[in-house]
Design a protein around this motif. Structure first.
Motif, PDB file in Angstrom:
ATOM      1  N   ILE A  41       0.819  -1.209   0.000  1.00 55.55           N
ATOM      2  CA  ILE A  41       0.000   0.000   0.000  1.00 55.55           C
ATOM      3  C   ILE A  41       0.853   1.259   0.000  1.00 55.55           C
ATOM      4  O   ILE A  41       0.523   2.264  -0.656  1.00 55.55           O
ATOM      5  CB  ILE A  41      -0.955  -0.009   1.218  1.00 55.55           C
ATOM      6  CG1 ILE A  41      -1.988  -1.130   1.064  1.00 55.55           C
ATOM      7  CG2 ILE A  41      -1.668   1.327   1.355  1.00 55.55           C
ATOM      8  CD1 ILE A  41      -2.928  -1.259   2.243  1.00 55.55           C
ATOM      9  N   ALA A  42       1.961   1.218   0.707  1.00 52.69           N
ATOM     10  CA  ALA A  42       2.827   2.397   0.799  1.00 52.69           C
ATOM     11  C   ALA A  42       3.347   2.817  -0.575  1.00 52.69           C
ATOM     12  O   ALA A  42       3.592   4.014  -0.812  1.00 52.69           O
ATOM     13  CB  ALA A  42       3.993   2.113   1.739  1.00 52.69           C
ATOM     14  N   MET A  43       3.492   1.861  -1.474  1.00 56.65           N
ATOM     15  CA  MET A  43       4.015   2.174  -2.800  1.00 56.65           C
ATOM     16  C   MET A  43       3.018   3.007  -3.602  1.00 56.65           C
ATOM     17  O   MET A  43       3.401   3.883  -4.388  1.00 56.65           O
ATOM     18  CB  MET A  43       4.354   0.887  -3.541  1.00 56.65           C
ATOM     19  CG  MET A  43       5.257   1.088  -4.737  1.00 56.65           C
ATOM     20  SD  MET A  43       5.929  -0.476  -5.358  1.00 56.65           S
ATOM     21  CE  MET A  43       7.136  -0.838  -4.071  1.00 56.65           C
ATOM     22  N   ILE A  44       1.727   2.771  -3.407  1.00 58.73           N
ATOM     23  CA  ILE A  44       0.703   3.587  -4.078  1.00 58.73           C
ATOM     24  C   ILE A  44       0.785   5.027  -3.596  1.00 58.73           C
ATOM     25  O   ILE A  44       0.755   5.973  -4.393  1.00 58.73           O
ATOM     26  CB  ILE A  44      -0.703   3.006  -3.826  1.00 58.73           C
ATOM     27  CG1 ILE A  44      -0.830   1.624  -4.487  1.00 58.73           C
ATOM     28  CG2 ILE A  44      -1.783   3.951  -4.356  1.00 58.73           C
ATOM     29  CD1 ILE A  44      -2.151   0.937  -4.242  1.00 58.73           C
ATOM     30  N   ALA A  45       0.920   5.188  -2.286  1.00 62.38           N
ATOM     31  CA  ALA A  45       1.053   6.537  -1.733  1.00 62.38           C
ATOM     32  C   ALA A  45       2.339   7.205  -2.202  1.00 62.38           C
ATOM     33  O   ALA A  45       2.363   8.413  -2.483  1.00 62.38           O
ATOM     34  CB  ALA A  45       1.020   6.475  -0.209  1.00 62.38           C
ATOM     35  N   TYR A  46       3.408   6.423  -2.322  1.00 63.47           N
ATOM     36  CA  TYR A  46       4.701   6.969  -2.732  1.00 63.47           C
ATOM     37  C   TYR A  46       4.649   7.504  -4.164  1.00 63.47           C
ATOM     38  O   TYR A  46       5.139   8.591  -4.460  1.00 63.47           O
ATOM     39  CB  TYR A  46       5.769   5.886  -2.612  1.00 63.47           C
ATOM     40  CG  TYR A  46       7.124   6.297  -3.120  1.00 63.47           C
ATOM     41  CD1 TYR A  46       7.917   7.192  -2.403  1.00 63.47           C
ATOM     42  CD2 TYR A  46       7.608   5.789  -4.320  1.00 63.47           C
ATOM     43  CE1 TYR A  46       9.175   7.569  -2.871  1.00 63.47           C
ATOM     44  CE2 TYR A  46       8.860   6.164  -4.796  1.00 63.47           C
ATOM     45  CZ  TYR A  46       9.632   7.053  -4.071  1.00 63.47           C
ATOM     46  OH  TYR A  46      10.859   7.435  -4.546  1.00 63.47           O
ATOM     47  N   TYR A  47       4.033   6.731  -5.062  1.00 64.40           N
ATOM     48  CA  TYR A  47       4.012   7.124  -6.465  1.00 64.40           C
ATOM     49  C   TYR A  47       2.893   8.117  -6.786  1.00 64.40           C
ATOM     50  O   TYR A  47       3.061   8.992  -7.635  1.00 64.40           O
ATOM     51  CB  TYR A  47       3.844   5.893  -7.355  1.00 64.40           C
ATOM     52  CG  TYR A  47       5.074   5.018  -7.431  1.00 64.40           C
ATOM     53  CD1 TYR A  47       6.336   5.572  -7.594  1.00 64.40           C
ATOM     54  CD2 TYR A  47       4.966   3.634  -7.356  1.00 64.40           C
ATOM     55  CE1 TYR A  47       7.470   4.764  -7.664  1.00 64.40           C
ATOM     56  CE2 TYR A  47       6.093   2.817  -7.432  1.00 64.40           C
ATOM     57  CZ  TYR A  47       7.341   3.400  -7.584  1.00 64.40           C
ATOM     58  OH  TYR A  47       8.447   2.595  -7.663  1.00 64.40           O
ATOM     59  N   TYR A  48       1.740   7.972  -6.118  1.00 67.31           N
ATOM     60  CA  TYR A  48       0.571   8.744  -6.542  1.00 67.31           C
ATOM     61  C   TYR A  48      -0.055   9.613  -5.446  1.00 67.31           C
ATOM     62  O   TYR A  48      -0.918  10.433  -5.746  1.00 67.31           O
ATOM     63  CB  TYR A  48      -0.492   7.806  -7.129  1.00 67.31           C
ATOM     64  CG  TYR A  48       0.000   7.124  -8.372  1.00 67.31           C
ATOM     65  CD1 TYR A  48       0.105   7.813  -9.567  1.00 67.31           C
ATOM     66  CD2 TYR A  48       0.395   5.789  -8.343  1.00 67.31           C
ATOM     67  CE1 TYR A  48       0.583   7.198 -10.716  1.00 67.31           C
ATOM     68  CE2 TYR A  48       0.870   5.160  -9.495  1.00 67.31           C
ATOM     69  CZ  TYR A  48       0.963   5.868 -10.669  1.00 67.31           C
ATOM     70  OH  TYR A  48       1.442   5.256 -11.798  1.00 67.31           O
ATOM     71  N   GLY A  49       0.350   9.429  -4.204  1.00 74.24           N
ATOM     72  CA  GLY A  49      -0.152  10.282  -3.141  1.00 74.24           C
ATOM     73  C   GLY A  49      -1.467   9.811  -2.559  1.00 74.24           C
ATOM     74  O   GLY A  49      -1.574   9.549  -1.366  1.00 74.24           O
ATOM     75  N   SER A  50      -2.497   9.695  -3.385  1.00 71.10           N
ATOM     76  CA  SER A  50      -3.822   9.294  -2.907  1.00 71.10           C
ATOM     77  C   SER A  50      -4.554   8.571  -4.026  1.00 71.10           C
ATOM     78  O   SER A  50      -4.117   8.555  -5.185  1.00 71.10           O
ATOM     79  CB  SER A  50      -4.632  10.524  -2.485  1.00 71.10           C
ATOM     80  OG  SER A  50      -4.917  11.348  -3.617  1.00 71.10           O
TER      81      SER A  50
END
Length: 208
Positions: A41-50
């Motif tokens: 999940i952290a990777m989604i936040a890292y690349y796209y924020g939300s």
């Protein structure tokens, strides 16, 4: 390292396109997106924020791919009718190929509670519609098309016909005398039939 980053981002975008189309934006959790993409999940936040920013990234990626194809045609030596016909057939190819993404767009535009998302979608769609508008207006100015053509409704007729077929496949197959049990509306048969129809309609509607 950059290649790995690109691969992960592409996996997330593909997962988002699939799940948003199947379940809608609101019903798709970040956890489900991560599981589908095979990332944490952290990777989604890292690349796209939300999730909202992920949706916009997907929207812009698909729209920019389409704009690039339209741009390539814009400067070819064609009549305005040939140019417009090429735009329409490319649009059919694009929607049939990316019908899941088109379902996302239609679903989100039908939900009025997220005005920011609707504005983003509308802005991108209107930008792409500008290619059609310019070709029709130039055709009118040069005397190739009738002067009384309603440009905006002409564009909406093209888009509306394609949307009817791709967002309501069962009804469309029935109306086109197809068999919903063993036929796919997104196949070459109906895609080519639609292209031929649109070009014919445009010729009858626009030409002097």
């Amino acid at each position: 390292m950059d290649l790995l980053k690109t691969d992960k981002q592409a996996q997330i975008l593909l997962a988002a396109e699939k799940l948003f189309a199947e379940h809608g934006f609101d019903a798709t959790s970040t956890r489900a997106l991560a599981a589908e993409a095979g990332v944490n999940i952290a990777m989604i936040a890292y690349y796209y924020g939300s999730k909202e920013q992920l949706f916009r990234a997907l929207l812009e990626k698909r729209a920019s791919e389409f704009r690039e194809k339209l741009n390539q045609l814009k400067y070819e030596k064609k009549s305005y009718f040939e140019q417009l016909s090429a735009y329409a057939t490319i649009y059919v190819d694009r929607i049939f190929e990316k019908h899941q993404f088109h379902k996302i767009i239609q679903r989100e535009l039908g939900l009025m509670q997220r005005s920011d998302s609707n504005d983003a979608i509308a802005d991108i769609l209107l930008t792409n519609a500008g290619f059609f508008k310019e070709a029709i207006q130039n055709g009118i100015n040069e005397g190739e098309f009738r002067p009384d053509v309603d440009i905006e409704l002409t564009i909406m007729s093209i888009i509306g016909t394609i949307s009817q077929i791709t967002t309501m496949p069962y009804l469309s197959l029935r109306m086109l005398h197809g068999n919903p049990d063993n036929e796919n509306i997104y196949g070459e048969k109906y895609k080519n039939r639609l292209k031929k129809h649109l070009v014919s309609v445009l010729a009858s509607h626009l030409k002097n």
